[in-house]
Each structure stands twice: as structure tokens, then as C-alpha cells.
Design a protein around this motif. Structure first.
Motif, PDB file in Angstrom:
ATOM      1  N   UNK A   1      17.294  -0.544  12.848  1.00  0.00           N
ATOM      2  CA  UNK A   1      17.208  -1.092  14.200  1.00  0.00           C
ATOM      3  C   UNK A   1      15.758  -1.227  14.654  1.00  0.00           C
ATOM      4  N   UNK A   2      14.918  -0.263  14.275  1.00  0.00           N
ATOM      5  CA  UNK A   2      13.507  -0.307  14.669  1.00  0.00           C
ATOM      6  C   UNK A   2      12.780  -1.464  14.001  1.00  0.00           C
ATOM      7  N   UNK A   3      13.169  -1.794  12.788  1.00  0.00           N
ATOM      8  CA  UNK A   3      12.527  -2.906  12.081  1.00  0.00           C
ATOM      9  C   UNK A   3      12.884  -4.225  12.749  1.00  0.00           C
TER      10      UNK A   3
ATOM     11  N   UNK B   1       8.563  -8.911   3.651  1.00  0.00           N
ATOM     12  CA  UNK B   1       8.810  -7.524   3.274  1.00  0.00           C
ATOM     13  C   UNK B   1       7.628  -6.648   3.677  1.00  0.00           C
ATOM     14  N   UNK B   2       6.422  -7.139   3.513  1.00  0.00           N
ATOM     15  CA  UNK B   2       5.240  -6.392   3.941  1.00  0.00           C
ATOM     16  C   UNK B   2       5.251  -6.126   5.438  1.00  0.00           C
ATOM     17  N   UNK B   3       5.622  -7.130   6.223  1.00  0.00           N
ATOM     18  CA  UNK B   3       5.726  -6.950   7.674  1.00  0.00           C
ATOM     19  C   UNK B   3       6.816  -5.938   8.031  1.00  0.00           C
TER      20      UNK B   3
ATOM     21  N   UNK C   1       6.362  -2.256   9.919  1.00  0.00           N
ATOM     22  CA  UNK C   1       7.132  -1.876  11.101  1.00  0.00           C
ATOM     23  C   UNK C   1       7.927  -0.585  10.830  1.00  0.00           C
ATOM     24  N   UNK C   2       8.445  -0.457   9.611  1.00  0.00           N
ATOM     25  CA  UNK C   2       9.172   0.742   9.231  1.00  0.00           C
ATOM     26  C   UNK C   2       8.240   1.962   9.194  1.00  0.00           C
ATOM     27  N   UNK C   3       7.041   1.792   8.675  1.00  0.00           N
ATOM     28  CA  UNK C   3       6.059   2.875   8.642  1.00  0.00           C
ATOM     29  C   UNK C   3       5.660   3.293  10.057  1.00  0.00           C
ATOM     30  N   UNK C   4       5.571   2.324  10.968  1.00  0.00           N
ATOM     31  CA  UNK C   4       5.303   2.657  12.367  1.00  0.00           C
ATOM     32  C   UNK C   4       6.462   3.466  12.953  1.00  0.00           C
ATOM     33  N   UNK C   5       7.685   3.098  12.606  1.00  0.00           N
ATOM     34  CA  UNK C   5       8.856   3.843  13.080  1.00  0.00           C
ATOM     35  C   UNK C   5       8.817   5.287  12.594  1.00  0.00           C
ATOM     36  N   UNK C   6       8.420   5.489  11.344  1.00  0.00           N
ATOM     37  CA  UNK C   6       8.331   6.841  10.781  1.00  0.00           C
ATOM     38  C   UNK C   6       7.052   7.564  11.195  1.00  0.00           C
ATOM     39  N   UNK C   7       6.188   6.868  11.926  1.00  0.00           N
ATOM     40  CA  UNK C   7       4.897   7.417  12.387  1.00  0.00           C
ATOM     41  C   UNK C   7       4.045   7.895  11.220  1.00  0.00           C
ATOM     42  N   UNK C   8       3.988   7.090  10.175  1.00  0.00           N
ATOM     43  CA  UNK C   8       3.164   7.425   9.019  1.00  0.00           C
ATOM     44  C   UNK C   8       1.705   7.076   9.308  1.00  0.00           C
TER      45      UNK C   8
ATOM     46  N   UNK D   1       0.827  -1.207   0.000  1.00  0.00           N
ATOM     47  CA  UNK D   1       0.000   0.000   0.000  1.00  0.00           C
ATOM     48  C   UNK D   1       0.866   1.263   0.000  1.00  0.00           C
ATOM     49  N   UNK D   2       0.210   2.403  -0.092  1.00  0.00           N
ATOM     50  CA  UNK D   2       0.918   3.683  -0.199  1.00  0.00           C
ATOM     51  C   UNK D   2       1.751   3.974   1.055  1.00  0.00           C
ATOM     52  N   UNK D   3       1.263   3.583   2.213  1.00  0.00           N
ATOM     53  CA  UNK D   3       1.997   3.794   3.469  1.00  0.00           C
ATOM     54  C   UNK D   3       3.310   3.015   3.454  1.00  0.00           C
ATOM     55  N   UNK D   4       3.270   1.788   2.989  1.00  0.00           N
ATOM     56  CA  UNK D   4       4.464   0.961   2.915  1.00  0.00           C
ATOM     57  C   UNK D   4       5.453   1.519   1.901  1.00  0.00           C
ATOM     58  N   UNK D   5       4.938   1.989   0.775  1.00  0.00           N
ATOM     59  CA  UNK D   5       5.806   2.568  -0.252  1.00  0.00           C
ATOM     60  C   UNK D   5       6.496   3.821   0.276  1.00  0.00           C
ATOM     61  N   UNK D   6       5.739   4.682   0.967  1.00  0.00           N
ATOM     62  CA  UNK D   6       6.321   5.899   1.535  1.00  0.00           C
ATOM     63  C   UNK D   6       7.424   5.561   2.530  1.00  0.00           C
TER      64      UNK D   6
END
Length: 161
Positions: free
Chosen positions: A109-111, A147-149, A153-160, A51-56
Motif C-alpha cells: 500500500x505504501x508503494x 522497479x527502481x522507483x 518508495x519501499x525503502x522509504x516505507x521501511x525507513x532504510x 543499490x544495496x538499499x533497494x535490495x534490502x
């Protein structure tokens, strides 16, 4: 297939020399044309598999990876060599590189372990998912799921959102 996109550089990533006027309005607009079909992440997005959040989130990580200069160099870097004694364009890339490296390391590290290897291979190194699965000795089609997971987790780290 060519899916070209014009991307503007973020002025916040360009370090400035103290005492020089370096407001974004005074800087020349810098852009680059990229082919979105070349990136494995863009390939997945074009098929609706991320999705767009994951791509960002993935694009932010890749941007920091590129700014930090963490990729391998195949030639000598000549872009900062001045033979006429001039001061250059006023940008000192050292601060931007260090800040990008810190952001990249914090994101990886956050991932967490087990997820960051497929994330790095697909997003930063541009490795195709099947090739990354083979390199990691994973079963077929496991890479896209992991990769989706990792992107979530990366999007959560960036607070998207």
C-alpha cells in the motif's frame, strides 16, 4: 551460475507457545542456502543496476511474502501434521503468518498503485523483468526504471538509511 549464500532465519519471526522457554539462545540455529542468481533482484544487484538499499527493501518484502505464505501451493502442506499426538516443535506459525501478511500489505500500500505490480512480479513472484514488462504491456526497459522507483518508495516505507 551459482552464487550461494547461507541465510539465518530471524528468531523474531517465529511465534512461540506461552509457557515454553523460547529465548533465541535456546532455539536451534536455523539456516537455509539460497542461490542469489535465481532472483531477478539479485541479478540486477550483481550488475549494479540497483543499490544495496533497494535490495534490502526488496528482500524484506520478499521475506514477508514468504512467511505469510501468500504464494501458490502446488502440494498439500504436511509440515504441521502430527500422527503421534505430540505437540510439535512449539512454534505456532499462525501469528507469524498474520504479522507478515500485515507488514506485506502495508508495504504494498505504501508503494502505491502503478508501482506495486512490477514490484510484486519481480521481487515476490520472481518473474524476470522482460516477462513482467510483457505481462503489463509496458515498453522494453521500462520495467527496470519503474522497479527502481518502487524499490526506493519501499525503502522509504521501511525507513532504510
Amino acid at each position: 551460475m551459482r552464487d550461494l549464500l547461507e541465510v539465518e532465519f530471524d528468531p523474531a519471526d517465529v511465534a512461540t507457545v506461552p509457557g515454553r522457554d523460547a529465548t533465541p539462545a535456546r532455539r536451534a540455529r536455523r539456516t537455509v542456502t539460497i542461490n542469489r542468481a535465481e532472483s531477478p533482484l539479485s541479478w540486477l544487484a550483481a550488475r549494479g543496476l540497483v543499490d544495496a538499499r533497494q535490495v534490502e527493501a526488496g528482500e524484506r518484502l520478499r521475506r514477508d511474502y514468504e512467511i505469510a505464505g501468500l504464494g501458490p501451493r502446488v502440494t498439500m502442506q504436511w509440515d504441521r501434521v502430527r500422527v503421534d499426538g505430540g505437540g510439535g516443535d512449539g512454534g505456532d506459525p499462525t501469528h507469524a503468518h498474520l504479522a507478515a501478511k500485515r507488514r506485506f500489505n502495508a508495504a504494498i500500500d505504501a508503494v502505491g498503485g502503478g508501482l506495486n505490480d512490477i514490484l510484486w512480479r519481480a521481487v515476490c513472484a520472481g518473474e524476470a523483468i522482460p516477462a513482467a514488462e510483457r505481462a503489463l504491456n509496458w515498453p522494453s526497459r521500462a520495467g527496470r526504471l519503474v522497479l527502481g522507483l518502487a524499490l526506493d518508495r519501499l525503502a522509504d516505507h521501511y525507513r532504510l538509511p
